[in-house]
Enzyme design. Sequence first.
Site, PDB file in Angstrom:
ATOM      1  N   ASP A 212       0.914  -1.393  -0.180  1.00 53.81           N
ATOM      2  CA  ASP A 212       0.223  -0.030  -0.103  1.00 53.81           C
ATOM      3  C   ASP A 212       1.449   1.329  -0.312  1.00 53.81           C
ATOM      4  O   ASP A 212       2.304   1.004   0.446  1.00 53.81           O
ATOM      5  CB  ASP A 212      -0.752   0.335   1.108  1.00 53.81           C
ATOM      6  N   GLU A 248       2.118  -0.480  -4.875  1.00 56.41           N
ATOM      7  CA  GLU A 248       0.425   0.471  -5.075  1.00 56.41           C
ATOM      8  C   GLU A 248       1.374   2.437  -5.559  1.00 56.41           C
ATOM      9  O   GLU A 248       1.193   2.975  -4.513  1.00 56.41           O
ATOM     10  CB  GLU A 248      -0.395   0.797  -4.585  1.00 56.41           C
TER      11      GLU A 248
HETATM   12  C1  QV4 Z   1      -8.670  13.724   7.351  1.00 55.17           C
HETATM   13  C2  QV4 Z   1      -8.090  15.065   6.683  1.00 55.17           C
HETATM   14  C3  QV4 Z   1      -6.847  15.005   6.374  1.00 55.17           C
HETATM   15  C4  QV4 Z   1      -6.860  15.593   8.049  1.00 55.17           C
HETATM   16  C5  QV4 Z   1      -7.243  14.601   8.826  1.00 55.17           C
HETATM   17  C6  QV4 Z   1      -7.402  15.398   9.895  1.00 55.17           C
HETATM   18  O1  QV4 Z   1      -8.749  13.943   4.735  1.00 55.17           O
HETATM   19  O2  QV4 Z   1      -6.841  15.927   5.841  1.00 55.17           O
HETATM   20  O3  QV4 Z   1      -5.798  15.705   8.044  1.00 55.17           O
HETATM   21  O4  QV4 Z   1      -8.751  14.039   8.839  1.00 55.17           O
HETATM   22  O5  QV4 Z   1      -7.678  13.820  11.273  1.00 55.17           O
HETATM   23  C7  QV4 Z   1      -9.307   8.228   6.186  1.00 55.17           C
HETATM   24  C8  QV4 Z   1     -10.478   9.310   5.404  1.00 55.17           C
HETATM   25  C9  QV4 Z   1      -9.760  10.690   5.761  1.00 55.17           C
HETATM   26  C10 QV4 Z   1      -9.011  10.832   6.655  1.00 55.17           C
HETATM   27  C11 QV4 Z   1      -7.836  10.059   6.957  1.00 55.17           C
HETATM   28  C12 QV4 Z   1      -6.981  10.077   8.729  1.00 55.17           C
HETATM   29  O6  QV4 Z   1     -11.044   9.084   4.476  1.00 55.17           O
HETATM   30  O7  QV4 Z   1     -10.010  11.392   5.150  1.00 55.17           O
HETATM   31  O8  QV4 Z   1      -8.306  12.340   6.675  1.00 55.17           O
HETATM   32  O9  QV4 Z   1      -8.546   8.808   7.295  1.00 55.17           O
HETATM   33  O10 QV4 Z   1      -8.081  10.500   9.223  1.00 55.17           O
HETATM   34  C13 QV4 Z   1      -7.393   4.961   2.874  1.00 55.17           C
HETATM   35  C14 QV4 Z   1      -9.312   5.456   2.687  1.00 55.17           C
HETATM   36  C15 QV4 Z   1      -8.686   7.647   2.493  1.00 55.17           C
HETATM   37  C16 QV4 Z   1      -8.493   6.912   4.335  1.00 55.17           C
HETATM   38  C17 QV4 Z   1      -7.309   5.952   4.628  1.00 55.17           C
HETATM   39  C18 QV4 Z   1      -6.948   5.425   6.094  1.00 55.17           C
HETATM   40  O11 QV4 Z   1      -8.911   6.216   0.664  1.00 55.17           O
HETATM   41  O12 QV4 Z   1     -10.031   8.113   2.380  1.00 55.17           O
HETATM   42  O13 QV4 Z   1      -8.450   8.197   4.782  1.00 55.17           O
HETATM   43  O14 QV4 Z   1      -7.307   4.479   3.868  1.00 55.17           O
HETATM   44  O15 QV4 Z   1      -8.144   5.342   6.683  1.00 55.17           O
HETATM   45  C19 QV4 Z   1      -3.079   8.544  -2.561  1.00 55.17           C
HETATM   46  C20 QV4 Z   1      -1.839   7.822  -2.768  1.00 55.17           C
HETATM   47  C21 QV4 Z   1      -2.078   5.788  -2.500  1.00 55.17           C
HETATM   48  C22 QV4 Z   1      -4.090   6.408  -2.038  1.00 55.17           C
HETATM   49  C23 QV4 Z   1      -5.188   6.838  -2.175  1.00 55.17           C
HETATM   50  C24 QV4 Z   1      -5.987   7.207  -1.812  1.00 55.17           C
HETATM   51  O16 QV4 Z   1      -0.786   8.403  -2.781  1.00 55.17           O
HETATM   52  O17 QV4 Z   1      -1.498   5.509  -2.172  1.00 55.17           O
HETATM   53  O18 QV4 Z   1      -4.271   8.788  -2.228  1.00 55.17           O
HETATM   54  N1  QV4 Z   1      -4.206   4.361  -1.550  1.00 55.17           N
HETATM   55  C25 QV4 Z   1      -4.396   3.824  -0.985  1.00 55.17           C
HETATM   56  C26 QV4 Z   1      -5.222   2.851  -0.512  1.00 55.17           C
HETATM   57  C27 QV4 Z   1      -6.116   3.475  -0.048  1.00 55.17           C
HETATM   58  C28 QV4 Z   1      -5.872   3.834   1.357  1.00 55.17           C
HETATM   59  C29 QV4 Z   1      -3.815   4.543   1.197  1.00 55.17           C
HETATM   60  C30 QV4 Z   1      -3.395   4.054   0.584  1.00 55.17           C
HETATM   61  C31 QV4 Z   1      -3.944   4.655   2.778  1.00 55.17           C
HETATM   62  O19 QV4 Z   1      -5.586   1.711  -1.756  1.00 55.17           O
HETATM   63  O20 QV4 Z   1      -7.344   2.657   0.300  1.00 55.17           O
HETATM   64  O21 QV4 Z   1      -6.570   4.708   2.163  1.00 55.17           O
HETATM   65  O22 QV4 Z   1      -3.296   3.726   3.203  1.00 55.17           O
HETATM   66  O23 QV4 Z   1      -3.217   8.762  -4.166  1.00 55.17           O
END
Ligand code: QV4
Length: 512
Positions: A212, A248
Amino acid sequence: MKLVILLALFGVSLAQHNPHTKQGRTAIVHLFEWRWADIAAECERFLAPNGFGGVQISPPNEHIIINNPWKPWWQRYQPIGYNLCSRSGNEDELRDMITRCNNVGVNIYVDAVINHMCGSGGGVGSHSSCGSWFNANNKDFPTVPFSQSDFNDHKCRTGSGNIENYGDANQVRDCRLVSLLDLALEKDYVRGKVADFMNKLIDMGVAGFRVDAVKHMWPGDLSAIYGSLHNLNTKWFSGGSKPFIVQEVIDLGGEAISSREYFNLGRVTEFKYGAKLGTIFRKWDGEKLSYTKSWGEGWGFMPNGNALVFVDNHDNQRGHGAGGAAIVTFWDPKLHKMAVSYMLAHPYGVTRVMSSFRWNRNIVNGKDQNDWMGPPSHGDGSTKPVPINADQTCGDGWVCEHRWRQIKNMVIFRNVVNGQPHSNWWDNQSNQVAFGRGNRGFIVFNNDDWSLEVTLNTGMPGGTYCDVISGQKEGSRCTGKQINVGGDGRAHFKISNRDEDPYVAIHADSKL
Ligand code: QV4
Ligand code: CA
């Protein structure tokens, strides 16, 4: 001596590009959010009999539990530690699944979240899937243990501590991705903890990893971690096999970090593939199916040997990650079946099929208000089992695209034509195209708004074949259309644009 070292390095890295699938199997399915017990059963009753090569599973390690919103699917991307209990089940269930899937020749690939722990706002307490106490405010995760100095904040140079500009490679790697506490993977101690976690899974019998958030980690750090991984368990894999690695990295161009930086370490997700294929099947931006004659590297995609391809993934099917509205998902079943079938028929890349759950999609101004919703669950938030209906489809909100006849049959098609060249291309300069795979298979698409009627050279031996899209061969009979291939390899095709599935596919094993 130098040459030996070079060869050794080359050998090691190339090995991590090999999915180690058994018996000529070629496709992987992502059983997103499935319970381990259901995956074990699915390997035995469906995946092995239908030639699926492996399963990508959701993160198996201890993760945060979030109640607002109510137990979102993305809580599993916020690790609390490396104990193996998660929303999908406990360690015993995980081990049982790995064993049972391996015993029927279906590999398990683990989604490894190693860039970060939970979000900075994750709080204090034992609200984690194994019940371990943690304190996100102090970056204290005693179950690993990780503490303050194991995180990157001192290296991050942005005001917020989060990634603010994807044009700056340093902040993309050293700052927090959406506030997720960023691990200091340059430290031997942290690398060691991550490698121990991955090695435990390798010893249990997994065949590799989907890593990831790779864009957010330095290639040098990953190289050190991958370099300390064990070889695969010789109970199921031949001696000296390296774990398969899929990284990824979302690279649609125009950012500081490109997928290329990770090619030597393992395969990389090719996000351009699904974004383009979706645009083509939707006929947006003036795209036409006929333009896919040079599909693959000819479209500027990464080298074939580096690519992991997919039509949609768990992020972009709900508006997270990359690709936007062009991505075709199960919500557009007709286009989805065609796009997935095109991918499975085409030789480029290692292919991954998405298997989803349904949620209450509610798009307001382009954004899905319910993009957070977790899998079908009981009132207490525990994930529901996957019930199988009499017609082989799944119930209780599990979509099971991989069980749709057209997709399942194209997974078989890909195995049957494995190793054969892309051949006998035809198009009408619009959205009707056909191509074969040597003398083992042939597929014809009609994505125009009018009928297709044409005689084509299929490259196949003469005989009567059963179309595996409108039906399939069952014993000696065909439940779908029949296609007669003459002794000269030519066959007549007629496909109405109003057909439920306006395409036809035949292969060596569908000969009647
Ligand atoms: C939010 C705000 C932040 C703020 C924070 C404050 O966005 O700006 O600072 O609150 O607490 C979730 C929420 C998100 C939240 C975050 C932290 O959606 O709003 O931040 O938690 O609390 C998945 C989801 C994300 C989720 C994350 C962790 O998609 O929405 O965040 O899990 O639970 C980029 C990357 C790529 C990534 C992609 C989605 O380069 O690597 O974005 N893809 C992978 C996974 C994806 C996962 C992650 C990475 C993180 O496929 O499923 O994100 O592990 O392009
Ligand atoms: Ca990082």
